[in-house]
Write an enzyme that holds these catalytic residues in place. Structure first.
Site, short mmCIF file in Angstrom:
data_model
loop_
_atom_site.label_atom_id
_atom_site.label_comp_id
_atom_site.label_asym_id
_atom_site.label_seq_id
_atom_site.Cartn_x
_atom_site.Cartn_y
_atom_site.Cartn_z
N GLN A 280 0.71 -1.15 -0.60
CA GLN A 280 -0.39 0.07 0.03
C GLN A 280 0.59 1.31 -0.03
O GLN A 280 2.10 1.33 0.44
CB GLN A 280 -1.15 -0.05 1.78
CG GLN A 280 -1.77 -1.21 1.80
CD GLN A 280 -2.84 -0.71 -0.12
OE1 GLN A 280 -3.29 0.09 -0.91
NE2 GLN A 280 -3.72 -2.10 -0.12
N TYR A 309 -6.36 -11.42 -3.87
CA TYR A 309 -5.11 -10.42 -4.18
C TYR A 309 -4.82 -10.43 -2.75
O TYR A 309 -4.33 -8.97 -2.71
CB TYR A 309 -6.02 -9.66 -5.20
CG TYR A 309 -6.71 -9.79 -6.42
CD1 TYR A 309 -6.57 -9.95 -7.75
CD2 TYR A 309 -8.79 -10.00 -5.72
CE1 TYR A 309 -7.49 -10.56 -8.60
CE2 TYR A 309 -9.08 -10.36 -6.63
CZ TYR A 309 -9.31 -10.73 -8.30
OH TYR A 309 -10.16 -11.05 -9.05
N GLU A 333 -2.32 -15.25 -4.31
CA GLU A 333 -1.77 -14.20 -4.98
C GLU A 333 -1.60 -14.47 -6.98
O GLU A 333 -1.43 -15.70 -6.71
CB GLU A 333 -0.81 -13.23 -4.35
CG GLU A 333 0.18 -12.02 -5.61
CD GLU A 333 -0.72 -11.04 -5.64
OE1 GLU A 333 0.01 -10.26 -6.85
OE2 GLU A 333 -1.15 -10.23 -5.12
N ASP A 380 -9.44 -7.50 -1.89
CA ASP A 380 -8.45 -6.06 -2.81
C ASP A 380 -8.06 -6.69 -3.82
O ASP A 380 -7.04 -6.93 -4.06
CB ASP A 380 -7.30 -6.01 -1.44
CG ASP A 380 -7.11 -4.97 -1.59
OD1 ASP A 380 -7.08 -4.58 -2.52
OD2 ASP A 380 -5.46 -5.24 -0.81
N CYS A 407 -9.92 0.64 -4.17
CA CYS A 407 -8.80 1.62 -5.04
C CYS A 407 -9.40 2.32 -6.25
O CYS A 407 -9.35 3.38 -5.83
CB CYS A 407 -7.23 1.45 -5.18
SG CYS A 407 -7.52 0.74 -6.11
#
Length: 450
Positions: A280, A309, A333, A380, A407
């Protein structure tokens, strides 16, 4: 009024997703950057072909300024000062001319509009009360980026690109970047033969710094020469494959000095992030997001949770602690390099299963092999969102709760509509300004199956 056909005088309407205000000229919609709704401005047209569905433009002069307009903190990103120099403003600080309070008001309006238009949901009815400031943010909201990328122009100067442009504008600072990044004075290094520089800073008090030089193949040893000029406290590495990505396993990472990884610590757990591995960006984001996700899911001992993710395991580690030895955390991932970081970061938790691959396929495969169902999910995804295939896989997993970290309000809204159609109700919305002075925002939403 200017006689230049590429300059128009317009009144700016509502804010639009992507950092724009909407203007109209003779029936044509124009998405305008660097203005504020309500202002009367002159704009320089871009992407303004006669057959274009809409046009784009940048503000170059303000005739009636908004009460919320403030002097931009960064000349290179200021559209007005850039116009005077005959160049485009660099991207990355498109809201820098707006007061912080009003930035958050505009983001709230954009979030509400996106959720209503794409998700068919009234944000207020689902708990949205506005965009909030993360606890611990500085008064000016500068110096928050712990990850920053730069280009290098043909003359070997540190540079950045304007929005939707391949032009390169030389820069000598990046005010949103962590102070240690600016202390490197990258603009003073010999950079010929380098195409890109990526810098990462650890978030601790004794934050380490890692500089990645991506060589363009024209000057052998360019990265090594640049690294020698860095301060002693900075680590450096080179990526030797042009266009490759260490995180995706396509580039070759070579240590030049110091370490090729950074250490991070969040909620009492230490993480190792290698090369271009994802983390992040805002210095407060990891702790802020972990707190919200754990509060929303509240996983108990023995619970089975998926972290989709998962990156380097930011959420997987606290989840593994919470579910204990009798629980399971499935950490998935897609990027091979980042998944390797997760293996290191979760090695103390036998209840953590680290799996690398496409989320929608890997989730179903892992659960089928274990004949298991989930209690909850952390989602995410990248900016493009999860998509229908991943939503279908989550529905089949049996999970009753999903904590969705996003986001991008548009992809969040689209996925909200898909989750709602699959029987999940959005119960909580927390929108956090983890990208101040830009149009971006972070959303943490709790979905519950009904």
């Amino acid at each position: 009024m200017s006689t230049d056909k590429n300059i128009l005088r317009v009144r700016l309407g509502a804010a639009a997703h992507g950092g724009h205000s909407v203007a109209r000229h003779e029936g044509r919609v124009i998405f305008v950057r660097h203005g504020i709704p309500g202002e009367e401005v002159s704009i320089a047209l871009r992407d303004a072909g006669e057959k274009s569905r809409f046009w784009r433009g940048d503000v170059v002069e303000v005739h009636e300024a908004s009460e919320h307009r403030v002097p931009h903190f960064w000349a290179a990103a200021d559209s007005l000062r850039s116009a005077e120099r005959g160049v485009l403003p660099v991207g990355g600080a498109e809201f820098g001319h707006i007061s912080l309070e009003h930035q958050r008001e505009l983001k709230g309006q954009i979030f509400t509009e996106q959720l209503e238009r794409l998700g068919k949901i009234d944000a207020a009815e689902h708990g949205f009360t506005g965009v909030r400031t993360p606890e611990g943010e500085s008064e000016d909201a500068l110096g928050w980026r712990t990850r920053t990328a730069f280009a290098v122009d043909s003359k070997g100067r540190l540079a950045m690109s304007p929005f939707r442009s391949n032009d390169l504008v030389p820069v000598k600072e990046m005010p949103l970047a962590h102070p240690k990044i600016n202390e490197l004075k990258l603009w003073e290094l010999p950079l010929l033969g380098i195409s890109r520089i990526e810098v990462a800073v650890g978030s601790g008090e004794d934050a380490g710094v890692l500089v990645l030089f991506v060589e363009d193949g024209t000057h052998t040893g360019a990265a090594g020469r640049a690294a020698k000029r860095l301060p002693e406290w900075a680590s450096a590495a080179s990526v030797t494959q042009v266009g490759g990505s260490v995180a995706d396993g396509r580039g070759v990472l070579q240590r030049l000095r110091g370490r090729t990884w950074l250490s991070e610590s969040v909620a009492g757990h230490d993480y190792r992030i290698t090369g271009e591995g994802f983390w992040q960006i805002h210095r407060l984001a990891p702790a802020t997001l972990v707190e919200r996700v754990m509060a929303q899911l509240a996983p108990g001992y023995g619970a089975r949770v998926a972290d989709l993710y998962a990156g380097a395991g930011l959420f997987s580690a606290p989840l593994a602690k919470a579910v204990g030895d009798d629980g399971m955390v499935l950490s998935i991932e897609g990027a091979p390099g980042t998944s390797k970081d997760a293996v290191k970061n979760l090695r103390e938790f036998p209840q953590a299963v680290i799996s690398q691959g496409r989320v929608e396929k890997t989730l179903s495969r892992e659960l089928n092999e274990r004949k298991a169902k989930l209690d909850s999910i952390v989602l995410d995804p990248p900016r493009t969102g999860a998509g229908k295939a991943a939503v279908s896989a989550m529905v089949r997993s049996g999970a009753k709760k999903i904590s969705y970290v996003s986001c991008d309000p548009a992809s969040f809204a689209r996925d909200t509509a898909d989750l709602a159609a699959a029987g999940f109700r959005l119960e909580e919305i927390d929108v956090i300004d983890l990208y101040p002075h830009t149009h971006h925002m972070e959303t943490v939403g709790l979905f519950r199956r009904h």
